[in-house]
Design a protein around this motif. Structure first.
Motif, PDB file in Angstrom:
ATOM      1  N   THR A 198       0.674  -1.524   0.365  1.00  0.00           N
ATOM      2  CA  THR A 198       0.217  -0.070   0.369  1.00  0.00           C
ATOM      3  C   THR A 198       0.808   1.260  -0.310  1.00  0.00           C
ATOM      4  N   LYS A 199       0.196   2.498  -0.706  1.00  0.00           N
ATOM      5  CA  LYS A 199       0.959   3.891  -0.432  1.00  0.00           C
ATOM      6  C   LYS A 199       0.272   5.062   0.345  1.00  0.00           C
ATOM      7  N   TRP A 200       1.497   6.031  -0.075  1.00  0.00           N
ATOM      8  CA  TRP A 200       0.910   7.610  -0.120  1.00  0.00           C
ATOM      9  C   TRP A 200       1.476   7.567  -1.372  1.00  0.00           C
ATOM     10  N   THR A 201       0.421   8.948  -1.681  1.00  0.00           N
ATOM     11  CA  THR A 201       0.588   9.205  -2.998  1.00  0.00           C
ATOM     12  C   THR A 201       0.708  10.576  -3.822  1.00  0.00           C
ATOM     13  N   GLN A 202       0.752  11.510  -4.336  1.00  0.00           N
ATOM     14  CA  GLN A 202       0.596  12.702  -4.969  1.00  0.00           C
ATOM     15  C   GLN A 202       0.847  13.194  -5.933  1.00  0.00           C
ATOM     16  N   GLY A 203      -0.264  13.634  -7.113  1.00  0.00           N
ATOM     17  CA  GLY A 203       0.835  13.394  -8.095  1.00  0.00           C
ATOM     18  C   GLY A 203       0.722  14.926  -8.397  1.00  0.00           C
ATOM     19  N   GLY A 204       1.063  15.140  -9.832  1.00  0.00           N
ATOM     20  CA  GLY A 204       2.034  16.863 -10.177  1.00  0.00           C
ATOM     21  C   GLY A 204       3.109  16.739 -10.283  1.00  0.00           C
ATOM     22  N   GLY A 205       3.649  17.899 -10.114  1.00  0.00           N
ATOM     23  CA  GLY A 205       5.008  18.627  -9.834  1.00  0.00           C
ATOM     24  C   GLY A 205       4.518  19.800  -8.155  1.00  0.00           C
ATOM     25  N   VAL A 206       3.581  19.380  -8.213  1.00  0.00           N
ATOM     26  CA  VAL A 206       3.852  20.547  -6.327  1.00  0.00           C
ATOM     27  C   VAL A 206       4.688  19.983  -5.352  1.00  0.00           C
ATOM     28  N   VAL A 207       5.320  20.689  -4.646  1.00  0.00           N
ATOM     29  CA  VAL A 207       5.477  20.542  -2.960  1.00  0.00           C
ATOM     30  C   VAL A 207       4.647  19.560  -1.918  1.00  0.00           C
ATOM     31  N   SER A 208       4.948  18.342  -1.512  1.00  0.00           N
ATOM     32  CA  SER A 208       4.504  17.932  -1.105  1.00  0.00           C
ATOM     33  C   SER A 208       4.561  17.824   0.845  1.00  0.00           C
ATOM     34  N   THR A 209       3.627  17.592   1.541  1.00  0.00           N
ATOM     35  CA  THR A 209       4.079  17.448   3.045  1.00  0.00           C
ATOM     36  C   THR A 209       3.644  16.551   3.914  1.00  0.00           C
ATOM     37  N   ILE A 210       3.564  16.119   4.309  1.00  0.00           N
ATOM     38  CA  ILE A 210       3.111  14.696   5.439  1.00  0.00           C
ATOM     39  C   ILE A 210       3.497  14.976   6.961  1.00  0.00           C
ATOM     40  N   THR A 211       2.269  15.088   7.945  1.00  0.00           N
ATOM     41  CA  THR A 211       2.231  15.746   8.777  1.00  0.00           C
ATOM     42  C   THR A 211       2.121  15.148  10.072  1.00  0.00           C
ATOM     43  N   ILE A 212       3.389  14.562  10.615  1.00  0.00           N
ATOM     44  CA  ILE A 212       2.638  13.804  12.175  1.00  0.00           C
ATOM     45  C   ILE A 212       1.946  14.657  12.713  1.00  0.00           C
TER      46      ILE A 212
END
Length: 811
Positions: A198-212
Motif C-alpha cells: 500500500t502507498k501514499w501518492t501525490q500527483g503533479g509537480g507540487v511540493v508535498s507535505t506529510i505531517t504527524i
C-alpha cells in the motif's frame, strides 16, 4: 703517608650491599653506602630532602585511603582522596570545601577496592574503572560541584552473535506514538500500516507535505527516520526532502535535509540519522522532488523515538538457550547492552532497563526504526556485565577511550570510536572511526595489568610487555589497520606505571624492581632495562605505587609496603639515576610515619607530590594528607621547611602558634625567624616560644634525620693493589657545601658540626648559611674502613657538593 681522595659525584645514590665490593664499577665511584632523606642532584651533589606540609586529616582515620588526580590544566589540578564509599578533593594546599563543609562525592568503592581503582581523564571528565564495578565518570562542573555517574557504553562491546535456536520478539517498535497523520496527497494512512504494497501518492509537480501530530499535548524526541519505496514505480520515490519539527504547528525547526536520493529499488528502505535532543509535538516531511518524475509515492515512513526518550518495551526470548550460559536473563543484566538485527538486516542496540523473568526483559532501543515486530534470530549480548566482569584498566590512545581486562576477558582491549568516548559501536560497512576490539594472542598469554599511551599503546601483562599500534604507521589505528606484538618477556605487576616522556616506568611481577619501557632506535625495538638494579635493596618490602614529579626536579617516587619511599632522581641526558630512601617522621623520635599513598599533581608553577601518612599521635591512629614543600633556592633560611607534617605561620610578630591540633601532645621542632630554637611540646593545639621570644615567621613540625655515608675507600695510597681489606684511618674530613647549616660530619667514632653558628652571630638573627669547604679534625679507628658519615636533623637546608678525606692506609 696521608692521601686525600675526593668524591664529587653522588649520582648513583645509595648502592645495595651486593655492590659494596664492586670497586671495579664506575657506579662505585659515584655511589653511597647510605643516603637516607637525601636527594641526588642532576649536577652530581646531594641535597637534603624538604619536609612535608600538613594539609588535613582524611575523613575516617580508621580506614585507609588512596590518592588519585584530576588535571584539567596546570591551573586546575586536584588531588582526589578515594576513601570507603567517597571521594574528597584537595587543591592549592588544602581541602575543597563549600560553606565550611568538605565537598564530597558518594562512590560504590569499599576500602578493600581502593587499590584496584584506575582512572584516565579528558577535560572535565575522569573515567574510573575498578574490578567488580561498572565504569564511572567523575564530572567537574566547578571547583565545588562534582558528580559521579555510571558510564553507559553505546552499542557494545558484544559477545559473538547468537547462533542457536533462541529468538527474541519485541512487543513494540522504537517509533513515535501513533497520533494523527495528514498530508497534501492521499493514502497517508498507508505510510504506517507496515504493508509495503500500500502507498501514499501525490500527483503533479507540487511540493508535498506529510505531517504527524502526536496529539494530546505529547512531545517526543526523534533522531532518525526511514523511508520505504513502493512495490511499483520506485522512480517516484522522493529524491529531495526535508524534515522539520514544531511544537505549535506554525514555527518549524529544520532537523534534516536530503538531496540526490536516487536509484531506489522496489521496497527498498533507507535510514536517515540526525542530531536532535528536543521533543516536538509535530513532525513534517516536505518533499520537493522525485527522481525524473512529477508524481510522488511512498510505501512507509517510520520516525523513531530516541532511546533515552522511550517508554521501555518488552522483548521475549523463546528459550534461555544461549543467554548467560543457558540460565536466561538475570537481574544483573539490567543496564547491559543488547544488539539485535531486524528483518532489514540493520543492527540496533538496546539498553536493558528491567528483567521480569529468565525470558523476559524491558529495553530502550537506540538507532534506526524497526521495520516491524518480527522476531530476531540474530542478536548479541554485551561482553560487560556483573556476571562476566567489567573493565579493570583504562587509558586514552589516539583519541579513543580504551579499556582493558575483565574477569572473563583478561587479555582483551576495547577502544571507543574516535572522539566519541561513549560509543563502542561498529558500523556496517565498517568505518575507520569504528570502535576496536582486540585480544592479545601469540606467545604466552596473561592478564593485562596496565595500559599506557605512548607512541604506541603500551600494554603490561603478567607474562610480557606488548604494544598495539597501526600496522601502517603513517595512518591511524583502525580495525583493518592494527597490529599487536610482544616486545619483551618482562613480567609486570598490577601497579600503575609512571609515564615520563615516551618512557613508562613499571614495576615487575616481583614488585621488587622498576623497569623502563621505551623504544630504542638503535635496536629498532622496545627495551625494558631495570632502573633499580643498583639500589633494589630499598625495594625489598615490595612496591605498591609509583609516581613521577617532573618539576622542579625529575623524581620518581616508589612506595613500598613498609610505608617508605625510594626516590630516584632521573636526568637521562646527564646519566643521572640515583635512588635514595625517604623516611617520613612519625609521632615520636623512635618511629617513622607510614606512607600509605603517594600522588603527584601539576600546578602552574611546579609539580606537587602528596602523601597519606599514618602516625600514632597522642596515643591515637591518625592519617594525614601532606605534601612536600618546595625547595627554597634563595638564602632566606626562614622560608625553608625541614620538618614533617609542618605548619607555617607568617604574620605579625608573635610568641605562640596555634592550630597544631594534629600534633597534640607531640614533641615538635620549631624554626623561628630562621633559627632552630629546639624542641617544644604541643599542648591544647599550640606552642609558646621560650624566654618571651617572638617571631614573624615560625615553622613547626616533626623533626627528621638526614644521614649519609660513603662507601669503603678502594684506594689509600697503596702502590701494590687495592686498599680493600687493609686497615685505614681517616685523620681529617672536609665537606664542600652549598647554603648549608646544621650539618655534622666525621666518622663512626665521632661527628662534629662543620657549619656551627659563630659566637659572634646574634641568636636573634637567622642562622647564616655556609658555602665552601669546611674541614674538621677526625677521630677515627683503623677498623672503620675509611668511611665518612654526614648527618643533620636541624631545620636547615643542606647541600653536599663533595667529600674530601685525609686518609692513612696500611702499607
Amino acid at each position: 703517608m696521608t692521601v686525600y681522595p675526593i668524591q664529587a659525584n653522588f649520582t648513583r645514590g645509595e648502592l645495595g650491599p651486593r655492590l659494596h665490593g664492586r670497586t671495579d664499577l664506575e657506579h662505585y665511584q659515584s655511589g653511597l653506602k647510605t643516603a637516607t632523606n637525601w636527594q641526588v642532584l642532576k649536577e652530581g651533589g646531594l641535597r637534603r630532602r624538604v619536609g612535608t606540609i600538613f594539609a588535613g586529616e582524611v575523613k575516617n582515620n580508621a580506614k585507609e585511603v588512596r590518592l588519585g588526580k584530576f588535571e584539567f590544566s596546570t591551573s586546575q589540578s586536584y588531588l582526589l582522596e578515594f576513601g570507603d564509599l567517597y571521594i574528597r578533593f584537595w587543591t592549592n594546599g588544602g581541602r575543597v570545601e563549600s560553606g565550611g563543609t568538605p565537598v564530597e562525592v558518594v562512590t560504590p568503592y569499599l576500602e578493600a577496592d581502593l587499590s584496584k581503582i584506575r582512572a584516565a581523564g579528558a577535560g572535565d571528565e575522569l573515567y574510573i574503572v575498578c574490578e567488580g564495578y561498572s565504569p564511572r565518570i567523575l564530572t567537574r562542573s566547578s571547583e565545588t560541584s562534582w558528580a559521579l555517574s555510571e558510564y553507559v557504553a553505546k552499542d557494545g562491546p558484544y559477545l559473538d552473535a547468537h547462533d542457536g535456536q533462541t529468538v527474541l520478539t519485541p512487543s513494540a517498535r522504537n517509533v513515535l506514538s501513533t497520533g494523527t497523520i495528514s498530508s497534501s496527497g492521499s493514502g497517508e494512512g498507508n505510510l504506517r500500516d507496515l504493508n509495503p504494497k500500500t502507498k501514499w501518492t501525490q500527483g503533479g509537480g507540487v511540493v508535498s507535505t506529510i505531517t504527524i501530530n502526536l496529539g494530546g499535548g505529547n512531545a517526543e524526541v526523534s533522531d532518525s527516520y526511514s523511508l520505504q519505496s513502493s512495490d511499483d514505480a520506485p522512480e517516484q520515490t522522493p529524491s529531495e526532502f526535508k524534515l522539520h519539527g514544531s511544537n505549535n504547528n506554525s514555527t518549524w525547526v529544520a532537523l534534516d535535509s536530503r538531496s540526490n536520493e536516487t536509484g531506489w529499488g522496489r521496497h527498498e528502505i533507507r535510514h536517515y540519522d540526525f542530531d536532535n535532543t528536543i521533543a516536538f509535538r509535530y513532525y513534517r516531511l516536505t518533499i520537493t522532488a522525485a527522481e525524473d518524475q512529477t508524481d510522488k509515492r511512498l510505501a512507509e515512513w517510520f520516525i523513531n523515538r530516541a532511546g533515552d526518550d522511550q517508554t521501555p518495551f518488552t522483548i521475549t526470548a523463546s528459550s534461555t538457550n544461549g543467554i548467560n550460559n543457558d540460565t536466561g536473563f538475570q537481574s544483573s543484566d539490567i543496564g547491559r547492552s543488547l544488539q539485535v538485527i531486524g528483518s532489514d538486516g540493520i543492527s540496533r542496540w538496546c539498553k536493558i532497563t528491567a528483567r521480569a523473568s529468565t525470558t523476559s526483559i524491558s529495553v530502550r532501543m537506540y538507532g534506526k526504526c524497526l521495520p516491524d515486530t518480527d522476531s530476531y534470530s540474530r542478536w548479541k549480548l554485551s561482553q560487560w556485565s556483573d556476571e562476566l566482569g567489567w573493565p579493570e584498566q583504562v587509558a586514552f590512545f589516539e583519541d579513543r577511550l580504551t579499556f582493558a581486562a575483565s574477569n572473563s576477558y583478561p587479555r582483551t582491549l576495547w577502544a571507543s570510536q574516535t572522539g566519541d568516548y561513549d560509543n563502542m559501536g561498529v558500523s556496517s560497512p565498517s568505518e575507520d572511526t569504528d570502535a576496536l576490539n582486540m585480544t592479545m594472542n601469540g606467545g604466552q598469554l596473561n592478564q593485562i595489568q596496565w595500559i599506557e599511551e605512548g607512541f604506541d599503546l603500551l600494554v603490561g601483562t603478567s607474562g610480557a610487555t606488548r604494544t598495539i599500534r597501526a600496522n601502517d604507521g603513517n595512518s591511524a589505528i583502525t580495525n583493518e589497520n592494527k597490529r599487536q606484538r610482544r616486545e619483551t618477556q618482562e613480567k609486570c605487576a598490577s601497579v600503575e606505571p609512571a609515564f615520563v616522556g615516551e618512557t613508562a616506568f613499571f614495576v615487575d611481577a616481583s614488585r621488587q624492581s622498576i623497569h623502563e619501557f621505551f623504544y630504542d632506535f638503535n635496536v629498532n625495538g622496545y627495551r625494558t632495562p631495570e632502573l633499580s638494579i643498583l639500589s633494589n635493596h630499598l625495594l625489598k618490602a615490595k612496591i605498591n605505587a609509583v609516581s613521577w614529579q617532573a618539576s622542579p626536579e625529575g623524581l620518581l617516587y616508589a612506595l613500598t609496603d613498609d610505608g617508605k619511599l625510594a626516590v630516584t632522581a632521573l636526568e637521562k641526558a646527564q646519566q643521572v639515576a640515583g635512588m635514595t630512601p625517604f623516611e617520613i617522621a612519625g609521632g615520636s623520635a623512635d618511629e617513622f610515619g607510614v606512607v600509605e599513598a603517594v600522588q603527584t599533581i601539576s600546578t602552574s608553577a611546579t609539580d606537587e607530590t602528596w602523601l597519606v601518612v599514618r602516625r600514632t599521635i597522642n596515643g591515637a591512629t591518625k592519617r594525614y594528607i601532606e605534601y612536600f614543600s618546595e625547595w627554597n633556592d634563595d638564602d632566606d633560611v626562614e622560608d625553608g621547611v625541614f620538618a614533617d607534617s609542618a605548619l607555617v605561620y607568617s604574620g605579625s610578630a608573635t610568641g605562640s602558634v596555634s592550630g597544631l591540633d594534629h600534633l597534640e601532645g607531640e614533641t615538635v621542632a620549631v624554626l623561628a625567624d630562621g633559627t632552630d630554637i629546639g624542641d617544644l611540646t604541643v599542648a591544647s593545639g599550640s606552642i609558646t616560644l621560650p624566654n618571651s621570644h617572638t617571631a614573624e615567621k615560625i615553622t613547626v613540625g616533626l623533626r627528621y634525620q638526614s644521614s649519609g655515608g660513603t662507601l669503603r675507600l678502594p684506594q689509600a695510597g697503596n702502590k701494590d693493589g687495592t686498599a680493600m681489606g687493609r686497615r685505614k684511618n681517616i685523620n681529617s674530613v672536609a665537606i664542600d657545601v652549598l647554603e648549608t647549616a646544621g650539618l655534622k660530619a666525621g666518622t663512626a667514632s665521632r661527628v662534629e658540626d662543620i657549619t656551627a653558628r659563630s659566637m659572634a652571630t646574634s641568636l636573634d638573627s637567622a642562622q647564616p648559611l655556609a658555602t665552601g669547604i669546611y674541614a674538621i679534625p677526625s677521630q677515627d679507628s683503623w677498623r672503620n674502613g675509611g668511611e665518612c658519615i654526614f648527618e643533620t636533623n636541624a631545620m636547615y637546608p643542606a647541600t653536599v657538593r663533595a667529600v674530601l678525606l685525609g686518609v692513612e692506609g696500611e702499607p
